[in-house]
Design a protein around this motif. Sequence first.
Motif, PDB file in Angstrom:
ATOM      1  N   UNK A   1       0.806  -1.220   0.000  1.00  0.00           N
ATOM      2  CA  UNK A   1       0.000   0.000   0.000  1.00  0.00           C
ATOM      3  C   UNK A   1       0.846   1.281   0.000  1.00  0.00           C
ATOM      4  N   UNK A   2       2.154   1.155   0.036  1.00  0.00           N
ATOM      5  CA  UNK A   2       3.034   2.318   0.080  1.00  0.00           C
ATOM      6  C   UNK A   2       2.796   3.227  -1.123  1.00  0.00           C
ATOM      7  N   UNK A   3       2.684   4.520  -0.853  1.00  0.00           N
ATOM      8  CA  UNK A   3       2.523   5.514  -1.917  1.00  0.00           C
ATOM      9  C   UNK A   3       3.741   6.443  -1.982  1.00  0.00           C
ATOM     10  N   UNK A   4       4.807   6.064  -1.267  1.00  0.00           N
ATOM     11  CA  UNK A   4       6.078   6.782  -1.258  1.00  0.00           C
ATOM     12  C   UNK A   4       5.926   8.254  -0.843  1.00  0.00           C
ATOM     13  N   UNK A   5       5.025   8.472   0.107  1.00  0.00           N
ATOM     14  CA  UNK A   5       4.829   9.799   0.691  1.00  0.00           C
ATOM     15  C   UNK A   5       4.676   9.635   2.199  1.00  0.00           C
ATOM     16  N   UNK A   6       5.688   9.076   2.822  1.00  0.00           N
ATOM     17  CA  UNK A   6       5.628   8.765   4.248  1.00  0.00           C
ATOM     18  C   UNK A   6       5.330  10.007   5.082  1.00  0.00           C
ATOM     19  N   UNK A   7       4.403   9.838   5.986  1.00  0.00           N
ATOM     20  CA  UNK A   7       3.978  10.917   6.885  1.00  0.00           C
ATOM     21  C   UNK A   7       3.486  10.248   8.156  1.00  0.00           C
TER      22      UNK A   7
ATOM     23  N   UNK B   1      -0.425   2.200   7.387  1.00  0.00           N
ATOM     24  CA  UNK B   1       0.176   1.059   8.076  1.00  0.00           C
ATOM     25  C   UNK B   1       0.942   1.520   9.309  1.00  0.00           C
ATOM     26  N   UNK B   2       1.082   0.594  10.257  1.00  0.00           N
ATOM     27  CA  UNK B   2       1.921   0.863  11.420  1.00  0.00           C
ATOM     28  C   UNK B   2       3.377   0.715  10.998  1.00  0.00           C
ATOM     29  N   UNK B   3       4.273   1.236  11.821  1.00  0.00           N
ATOM     30  CA  UNK B   3       5.706   1.074  11.545  1.00  0.00           C
ATOM     31  C   UNK B   3       6.057  -0.408  11.450  1.00  0.00           C
ATOM     32  N   UNK B   4       5.511  -1.210  12.347  1.00  0.00           N
ATOM     33  CA  UNK B   4       5.831  -2.635  12.326  1.00  0.00           C
ATOM     34  C   UNK B   4       5.333  -3.300  11.045  1.00  0.00           C
ATOM     35  N   UNK B   5       4.151  -2.918  10.579  1.00  0.00           N
ATOM     36  CA  UNK B   5       3.632  -3.466   9.316  1.00  0.00           C
ATOM     37  C   UNK B   5       4.513  -3.063   8.141  1.00  0.00           C
TER      38      UNK B   5
ATOM     39  N   UNK C   1       5.953 -10.738   5.235  1.00  0.00           N
ATOM     40  CA  UNK C   1       4.608 -11.192   5.621  1.00  0.00           C
ATOM     41  C   UNK C   1       4.079 -12.243   4.657  1.00  0.00           C
ATOM     42  N   UNK C   2       3.275 -13.130   5.208  1.00  0.00           N
ATOM     43  CA  UNK C   2       2.554 -14.075   4.356  1.00  0.00           C
ATOM     44  C   UNK C   2       1.492 -13.299   3.581  1.00  0.00           C
ATOM     45  N   UNK C   3       1.028 -13.881   2.497  1.00  0.00           N
ATOM     46  CA  UNK C   3      -0.005 -13.217   1.703  1.00  0.00           C
ATOM     47  C   UNK C   3      -1.289 -13.045   2.511  1.00  0.00           C
ATOM     48  N   UNK C   4      -1.604 -14.001   3.382  1.00  0.00           N
ATOM     49  CA  UNK C   4      -2.826 -13.865   4.189  1.00  0.00           C
ATOM     50  C   UNK C   4      -2.687 -12.720   5.194  1.00  0.00           C
ATOM     51  N   UNK C   5      -1.492 -12.528   5.759  1.00  0.00           N
ATOM     52  CA  UNK C   5      -1.272 -11.400   6.677  1.00  0.00           C
ATOM     53  C   UNK C   5      -1.367 -10.080   5.913  1.00  0.00           C
ATOM     54  N   UNK C   6      -0.797 -10.041   4.695  1.00  0.00           N
ATOM     55  CA  UNK C   6      -0.899  -8.828   3.874  1.00  0.00           C
ATOM     56  C   UNK C   6      -2.363  -8.518   3.570  1.00  0.00           C
ATOM     57  N   UNK C   7      -3.137  -9.551   3.272  1.00  0.00           N
ATOM     58  CA  UNK C   7      -4.569  -9.354   3.017  1.00  0.00           C
ATOM     59  C   UNK C   7      -5.254  -8.761   4.239  1.00  0.00           C
ATOM     60  N   UNK C   8      -4.875  -9.222   5.421  1.00  0.00           N
ATOM     61  CA  UNK C   8      -5.452  -8.693   6.666  1.00  0.00           C
ATOM     62  C   UNK C   8      -5.121  -7.218   6.844  1.00  0.00           C
TER      63      UNK C   8
END
Length: 64
Positions: A18-24, A37-41, A48-55
């Motif tokens: 989901x990164x749009x290269x405009x971190x804020x 997203x959170x920093x950890x995400x 991440x697994x694909x199922x975690x990414x979907x979540x």
Amino acid sequence: MGESKHLRIRNSFEIKSPCVKQCDFNQELEICNSCKRTIQEIIDWSQMSESKKQSVVKRIRDIG
């Protein structure tokens, strides 16, 4: 479908970041205002697994 192009599934095997290269980063909410997203995400995304990414993508969609 009305969903953001950066949240689409790239193909049946890979969820696009989901990164749009405009971190804020919002310190209060502890999420990036741009990709939601959170920093950890963000740190874990490539491992991440694909199922975690979907979540994560579902959570982002749910918060709008």
